[in-house]
Scaffold this active site. Sequence first.
Site, PDB file in Angstrom:
ATOM      1  N   CYS A   1      -7.469  -0.756   1.383  1.00  0.00           N
ATOM      2  CA  CYS A   1      -6.465  -1.319   2.281  1.00  0.00           C
ATOM      3  C   CYS A   1      -7.089  -1.521   3.652  1.00  0.00           C
ATOM      4  CB  CYS A   1      -5.275  -0.363   2.379  1.00  0.00           C
ATOM      5  SG  CYS A   1      -4.091  -0.848   3.656  1.00  0.00           S
TER       6      CYS A   1
ATOM      7  N   CYS B   1      -8.840  -4.870  -9.972  1.00  0.00           N
ATOM      8  CA  CYS B   1      -8.393  -3.802 -10.873  1.00  0.00           C
ATOM      9  C   CYS B   1      -7.905  -2.640 -10.014  1.00  0.00           C
ATOM     10  CB  CYS B   1      -9.570  -3.389 -11.755  1.00  0.00           C
ATOM     11  SG  CYS B   1      -9.149  -2.176 -12.994  1.00  0.00           S
TER      12      CYS B   1
ATOM     13  N   CYS C   1       0.843  -1.199   0.000  1.00  0.00           N
ATOM     14  CA  CYS C   1       0.000   0.000   0.000  1.00  0.00           C
ATOM     15  C   CYS C   1       0.881   1.253   0.000  1.00  0.00           C
ATOM     16  CB  CYS C   1      -0.891  -0.011   1.236  1.00  0.00           C
ATOM     17  SG  CYS C   1      -1.926   1.452   1.402  1.00  0.00           S
TER      18      CYS C   1
ATOM     19  N   CYS D   1       0.336   3.035   3.539  1.00  0.00           N
ATOM     20  CA  CYS D   1       0.798   2.565   4.851  1.00  0.00           C
ATOM     21  C   CYS D   1       1.802   1.419   4.788  1.00  0.00           C
ATOM     22  CB  CYS D   1      -0.395   2.148   5.692  1.00  0.00           C
ATOM     23  SG  CYS D   1      -1.162   0.607   5.149  1.00  0.00           S
TER      24      CYS D   1
ATOM     25  N   CYS E   1      -5.182   1.025   6.392  1.00  0.00           N
ATOM     26  CA  CYS E   1      -5.325   2.484   6.416  1.00  0.00           C
ATOM     27  C   CYS E   1      -6.627   2.961   5.771  1.00  0.00           C
ATOM     28  CB  CYS E   1      -4.125   3.163   5.754  1.00  0.00           C
ATOM     29  SG  CYS E   1      -4.083   3.014   3.960  1.00  0.00           S
TER      30      CYS E   1
HETATM   31 ZN   LIG Z   1      -2.806   1.076   3.498  1.00  0.00          ZN
END
Ligand SMILES: [Zn+2]
Length: 170
Positions: free
Chosen positions: A136, A159, A88, A91, A139
Amino acid sequence: MTVQGLGKEIGIMDRRQILTAGVSALGILTFLRATEGALAGTFAVVKSEAAWRSRLGSAGYAVLRQHGTERAGSSPLNAEKRAGRFVCAGCDQPLFASSAKFESGTGWPSFITPLPGAVGTTTDSSLGMSRTEVHCRRCGGHLGHVFADGPAPTGLRYCMNGVALRFEPA
Ligand SMILES: [Zn+2]
């Protein structure tokens, strides 16, 4: 107890049961709404909008924090073929293994599955469509959407916006 008395007793019980069921359904709905609110607002990584802008830059901020979509074909991660993992951009949580990546031809990095427990989903009803939004788990940053037109073995196509990801070579 007379038959009439029994009937009244049953009648009272029925009304109580209905009342209880009604209260329970309302309670469950209230609980679900409260839970959704809590889930939507509570993630392990929380930053101010200014801190997110500073970390992500304008393009990353528009996608991760404002549910934007990058221009198709704009991410260098489309062509990333090395072994490693995609984390990510918000984070650093590992989200996808390179082994799950496939060429979808869409212009967005696409995966057949995320790493276990890495992402969450919500229903996205914007743009007159009902899509499954992917974020995510750590976060809450918006990553993209998942569609049911992917290849075997999952049949799923995650996607993703490349700007929401960062590649770490193995
Ligand atoms: Zn994240």
